[in-house]
Design an enzyme around this catalytic site. Structure first.
Site, mmCIF file in Angstrom:
data_model
loop_
_atom_site.group_PDB
_atom_site.id
_atom_site.type_symbol
_atom_site.label_atom_id
_atom_site.label_comp_id
_atom_site.label_asym_id
_atom_site.label_seq_id
_atom_site.Cartn_x
_atom_site.Cartn_y
_atom_site.Cartn_z
ATOM 1 C CG HIS A 251 -2.128 -0.881 1.069
ATOM 2 N ND1 HIS A 251 -2.095 -2.234 1.356
ATOM 3 C CD2 HIS A 251 -3.392 -0.627 0.656
ATOM 4 C CE1 HIS A 251 -3.278 -2.752 1.126
ATOM 5 N NE2 HIS A 251 -4.086 -1.810 0.697
ATOM 6 N N GLY A 252 2.023 1.213 0.553
ATOM 7 C CA GLY A 252 2.837 2.419 0.568
ATOM 8 C C GLY A 252 4.197 2.191 1.189
#
Length: 469
Positions: free
Chosen positions: A325-326
């Site tokens: 996700h990041g």
């Protein structure tokens, strides 16, 4: 190009009309879809088209070579080429600076100061999504679960198909590619269902999620000045902001694909009506959840090698899922919280015949998810712990901030959205089926009116949250 923008409101009808004018030749339809998809993506930055084209070429070739290989060693070589090429690009553009900063911080703890190793890199929109989509193609061929295509245009269209290019759903080749390679017919049922799902998606995004974002952004911008009740309300709002934002995007993507004659898999299934984190991940971002299960968790051994290895596999899967996700330790901790909860449930359910916590499961699941959203939303690790600390100070003097009328409207819209989801759950009806109950004329009039009103008077054209991943 955003789904909730005037540009897309003009772009999609043009594509739709031209597409069905070519209904007697699906090959020309695919060329139109490919060109349209590249225009759609280039609206952000045309330079990053080269990454999609490169990944498409590599995996088109790798798929053919894997299937033609006479030995496992040879097929594995081409699979490794696919993995290295795609994950290498993802690693450089998304994770290089994260690991460079982490290495510098680690060295600083030992008293060694290193020069700045970071690069001025822009994260290409949607790279995480189309990377996973193209990897599933070569892995399935390597596992002999899918045969490669020799249709270059069809494959490139599969990778770049604009409804799901930027933020999913992550479609498997086994579902989408045969549809692209086959003839499509205009179906009134698909049209009605698609229009309705697009309307629901726009409402979820523009009316609910964007309204909640105003409050959430104000609180999370400077959480150190807010009390416990304000932070709890903001985190509660964020839980539904991200749900209605992302499920709204998925609704628009699925609905748009249906208007073009394609059937995508469901991506959300009322995840907050879950009695366990295990159930939550079967209903939240289902295309990613099942991808992680099939290509990571099972590849690590799943639950076939004993309970300790199962816990390890769960934690690795969720930690990497968080990192997907990041590039931040916040996302790693977010994934770790879910990994711990899944391992806890695996332990409990091993000795419990009824694999449920009963009604208390709803509360337990939502509380775990709510805690994890703090790390997901906060800008960095320090801010996350500041928020947790402020919440645990139990300071409940002022219940909320901001304009009372705006907060009231946000709550009203949120209740309307939750009520609609509750109706779907109680009636046990598919969202797409509801749309099929409307006549074509009523849907066209309704859609035209609502979309114009939303875009002209309501939409702020805010990015969808998952565009950053």
């Amino acid at each position: 190009m955003l789904f909730n923008s005037i540009e897309f409101l003009l772009f999609f009808p043009i594509v739709f009309i031209l597409y069905w004018m070519l209904k007697n030749n699906y090959k020309y339809q695919n060329i139109l879809l490919l060109v349209s998809s590249y225009i759609f993506y280039a609206w952000w930055d045309w330079r990053f088209l080269s990454l999609i084209i490169f990944s498409s070429f590599v995996d088109y070739l790798a798929g053919i070579k894997i299937a033609a290989s006479t030995t496992n060693k040879e097929s594995k070589k081409w699979l490794i080429l696919s993995l290295f090429s795609n994950l290498g690009l993802l690693g450089v553009f998304k994770y290089y600076n994260f690991f460079a900063d982490s290495f510098a911080d680690l060295m600083l703890n030992f008293g060694w100061e290193v020069n700045d190793l970071t690069l001025n890199i822009i994260l290409p929109v949607g790279i995480s999504f189309y990377t996973f989509q193209t990897l599933s193609y070569t892995i399935d061929i390597y596992r002999k679960q899918f045969k490669p295509t020799t249709n270059l245009i069809a494959f490139f269209t599969y990778i770049s198909f604009f409804p799901q290019l930027v933020a999913g759903p992550i479609e498997r080749a086994s579902n989408l590619l045969p549809q692209i390679e086959g003839k499509r017919e205009f179906k009134k049922r698909f049209f009605s269902e698609g229009i309705f799902q697009i309307l629901v998606g726009l409402f979820r995004k523009i009316v609910i999620a964007d309204n909640l974002a105003t409050y959430v952004d104000a609180v999370y911008y400077s959480p150190e000045i807010h009390n416990s009740s304000t932070l709890i309300i903001a985190t509660f709002f964020y839980a539904f902001q991200i749900y209605f934002d992302f499920s709204g995007y998925s609704d628009i993507a699925i609905g748009s694909a249906k208007l073009l004659g394609f059937k995508f898999n469901q991506n959300f299934n009322l995840p907050y009506f879950s009695k366990s984190i295990t159930e939550f991940w079967r209903k939240w971002h289902m295309s990613l959840s099942f991808w992680l299960r099939d290509y990571l968790y099972i590849s690590l051994g799943g639950n076939r090698k004993g309970i300790k290895i199962t816990y390890r596999n769960l934690m690795i899967t969720m930690l990497l899922g968080g990192l997907w996700h990041g590039s931040s330790w916040n996302f790693v901790i977010w994934g770790g919280i879910h990994g711990i909860a899944l391992s806890f449930e695996k332990l409990i359910f091993t000795y419990k015949k009824n694999k449920s916590f009963g009604f208390l499961g709803y509360i337990y699941t939502f509380m775990v998810v709510l805690l994890s959203w703090v790390f997901f939303r906060a800008k960095d690790l320090e801010t996350s712990f500041t928020i947790i600390k402020r919440i645990l100070s139990f300071d409940f003097i002022m219940p909320f901030i901001g304009d009372f009328n705006n907060v009231t409207i946000s709550i009203a819209m949120l209740l309307l959205g939750i009520g609609f989801d509750f109706y779907i759950r109680i009636k046990n009806v598919d969202l797409e089926i509801i749309g099929g109950q409307f006549s074509t004329l009523k849907l066209i009039v309704l859609a035209t009116t609502i979309i114009m009103l939303l875009n002209l008077f309501y939409s702020t054209s805010d990015n969808f949250i998952y565009f950053q991943f």
